[in-house]
Motif scaffolding. Structure first.
Motif, PDB file in Angstrom:
ATOM      1  N   UNK A  76       0.859  -1.182   0.000  1.00 51.28           N
ATOM      2  CA  UNK A  76       0.000   0.000   0.000  1.00 51.28           C
ATOM      3  C   UNK A  76       0.893   1.228   0.000  1.00 51.28           C
ATOM      4  N   UNK A  77       0.771   2.045  -1.060  1.00 51.48           N
ATOM      5  CA  UNK A  77       1.624   3.222  -1.214  1.00 51.48           C
ATOM      6  C   UNK A  77       0.779   4.491  -1.210  1.00 51.48           C
ATOM      7  N   UNK A  78       1.331   5.528  -0.577  1.00 55.03           N
ATOM      8  CA  UNK A  78       0.730   6.863  -0.620  1.00 55.03           C
ATOM      9  C   UNK A  78       1.844   7.854  -0.933  1.00 55.03           C
ATOM     10  N   UNK A  79       1.585   8.743  -1.917  1.00 52.02           N
ATOM     11  CA  UNK A  79       2.573   9.750  -2.303  1.00 52.02           C
ATOM     12  C   UNK A  79       1.924  11.125  -2.327  1.00 52.02           C
ATOM     13  N   UNK A  80       2.651  12.099  -1.831  1.00 47.04           N
ATOM     14  CA  UNK A  80       2.221  13.496  -1.876  1.00 47.04           C
ATOM     15  C   UNK A  80       3.398  14.305  -2.403  1.00 47.04           C
ATOM     16  N   UNK A  81       3.281  14.774  -3.663  1.00 45.47           N
ATOM     17  CA  UNK A  81       4.368  15.500  -4.296  1.00 45.47           C
ATOM     18  C   UNK A  81       4.366  16.945  -3.777  1.00 45.47           C
ATOM     19  N   UNK A  82       5.181  17.188  -2.795  1.00 38.38           N
ATOM     20  CA  UNK A  82       5.224  18.523  -2.190  1.00 38.38           C
ATOM     21  C   UNK A  82       5.707  19.569  -3.189  1.00 38.38           C
TER      22      UNK A  82
END
Length: 450
Positions: A76-82
């Motif tokens: 399970x992956x979560x990404x937030x491109x700041x």
């Protein structure tokens, strides 16, 4: 009334809990030799660790087996491109410039993958090695049991010898004190030499010292026995068997006719398994030249958005699935695999040579143990005859001394000879018990009789 009952119940439970927490040193035990062996096989420190080694080997075997069974993993992956990096594409207006595009700032993906090993030569060798490793630990546990049994027999016999020695020395001290007091009265009446009193006094002091030492050794022997069977060294123990009957029980003049089957010897089996281990290592190196085939299938879903809306029911999720296979074929390793295989082959040949040597050593151990046991029986018969003669000589000198026909020096020599013969008989009985246990360990008699 109800409160009183509760207090009584609480007090009783507290007393039981306190008694349960009392040190093991306060425990009392009573053992025959067979009971002590059975207790030690279950509770000795060596036996407990040996069983744990077998349990670990079972887990290791399953660990190896599981490598070839289906493997499922989830990610399970979560990404937030700041800080988003733009994607540059040629401008649609034909100006030759670039238009900037930005992917959604946040992304969530969930993937489950099923992997299956289809063929791997090293895995097949690993399964065989795991089985061999388990057998090695089982045989090692059997060896520990044999050594524990032998240790208990030796410790049990040592305690009995120490107790018999104390009893004999106490009897000798009583006899000597009686002789000393009688001779002292005769000397005081002017009918004996002072040297007669002094000779008896010297012997009495020596035997008293031996008695004090024997009592200390008895305590140490009991503590060693307690340690051997796996209880607190200060526990109170009563040994039910007596030394004489135990020695007679272990006299078996027909044991020479018992065939020695070397394959029953646990050291032989352990040496064979070590050779088998080297063979499997050689086989493993050869298997590395074989191809390796595996397959996988996965299923995943992902969602993209500039805001965290992934828990909303309206969020759109994009699904995907992949089926694949992988075939790895070793082609050329600059003869590295060949060098490793040759090393393993040489190690295997060395183990075969060592195995032949081990067989010769085991045969020599058996011959030596059988000879030592036969000698212990012969020494026991001789020591009993010597004791009978020493008792007669000492008795005659007692009579002669009381009648003035022998000196105190002659009486002392006869007494010392008697005490030495008594000690020789005790040691001879212990030697029979110990040598029989040593021979039975090599023959693996206890486990063959199960």
């Amino acid at each position: 009334m109800r409160n009183t009952l509760w207090l009584i119940c609480f007090g009783w439970l507290y007393t039981v809990a306190i008694q349960a927490q009392e040190p093991q040193a306060n425990a009392k035990y009573s053992f025959t030799l067979d009971e002590a062996i059975e207790f030690a096989l279950e509770n000795s420190y060596q036996s407990i660790n040996a069983r744990q080694d077998v349990a670990k080997a079972l887990k290791r075997k399953w660990e190896t087996t599981a490598d070839g069974l289906p493997q499922i993993e989830g990610v399970l992956d979560y990404q937030n491109q700041l800080k988003q990096q733009p994607l540059l594409l040629p401008a649609f207006d034909g100006s030759g410039g670039f238009d900037e595009f930005f992917t959604p700032q946040q992304q969530v993906s969930a993937t489950a993958t099923l992997r299956q090993l289809i063929f791997d030569g090293s895995y097949l060798v690993g399964l065989e090695a795991a089985k061999s490793f388990l057998q090695f630990n089982n045989d090692s546990e059997e060896k520990v049991q044999l050594e524990v049994r032998k240790g208990v027999i030796n410790a049990y016999g040592s305690v009995l010898v120490a107790q018999e020695s104390v009893a004999i020395l106490k009897n000798n001290v009583n006899t000597l004190e009686k002789n000393y007091l009688e001779t002292k009265k005769i000397f005081e009446n002017g009918l004996a030499e002072e040297e007669d009193v002094e000779q008896l006094q010297i012997t009495l002091l020596q035997i008293k010292n031996q008695l004090s030492n024997a009592e200390r050794l008895e305590k140490i022997a009991l503590q060693m026995f307690n340690l051997t069977i796996g209880i607190d060294v200060d526990s109170t123990v009563v040994l039910s068997d007596d030394l004489d009957s135990l020695a007679m029980k272990n006299i078996d003049k027909s044991i020479n006719a018992t065939p020695f089957v070397i394959e029953d010897n646990v050291d032989y089996r352990l040496a064979y398994l070590l050779t088998e281990q080297r063979r499997l290592e050689f086989k493993l190196e050869k298997s590395r030249a074989l191809p390796k085939l595996s397959a996988f299938i996965n299923y995943g879903t992902a969602a993209f958005d500039d805001d965290f809306v992934f828990l909303d029911s309206e969020t759109r999720w994009f699904q995907s699935s992949v089926l694949g296979a992988s075939l790895s074929i070793p082609i050329f390793s600059s003869l590295r695999r060949s060098a490793r295989s040759q090393q393993a082959k040489i190690a295997f040949e060395q183990s075969n040579t060592e195995f032949i040597k081990t067989q010769q050593e085991i045969q020599l151990q058996y011959n030596s143990a059988l000879s030592d046991y036969q000698l212990s029986v012969e020494n026991f018969e001789t020591s009993k005859q010597n004791l009978t003669l020493a008792e007669r000589i000492e008795k005659k000198n007692q009579i002669k001394y009381s009648e003035g026909l022998a000196t105190s020096f002659d009486l002392r020599q006869a007494q010392l000879q008697l005490y030495s013969s008594q000690n020789e008989v005790l040691n001879a009985m212990l030697n029979i018990i110990n040598k029989k246990a040593e021979l039975e360990t090599i023959l693996n008699t206890p486990n063959k009789n199960k």
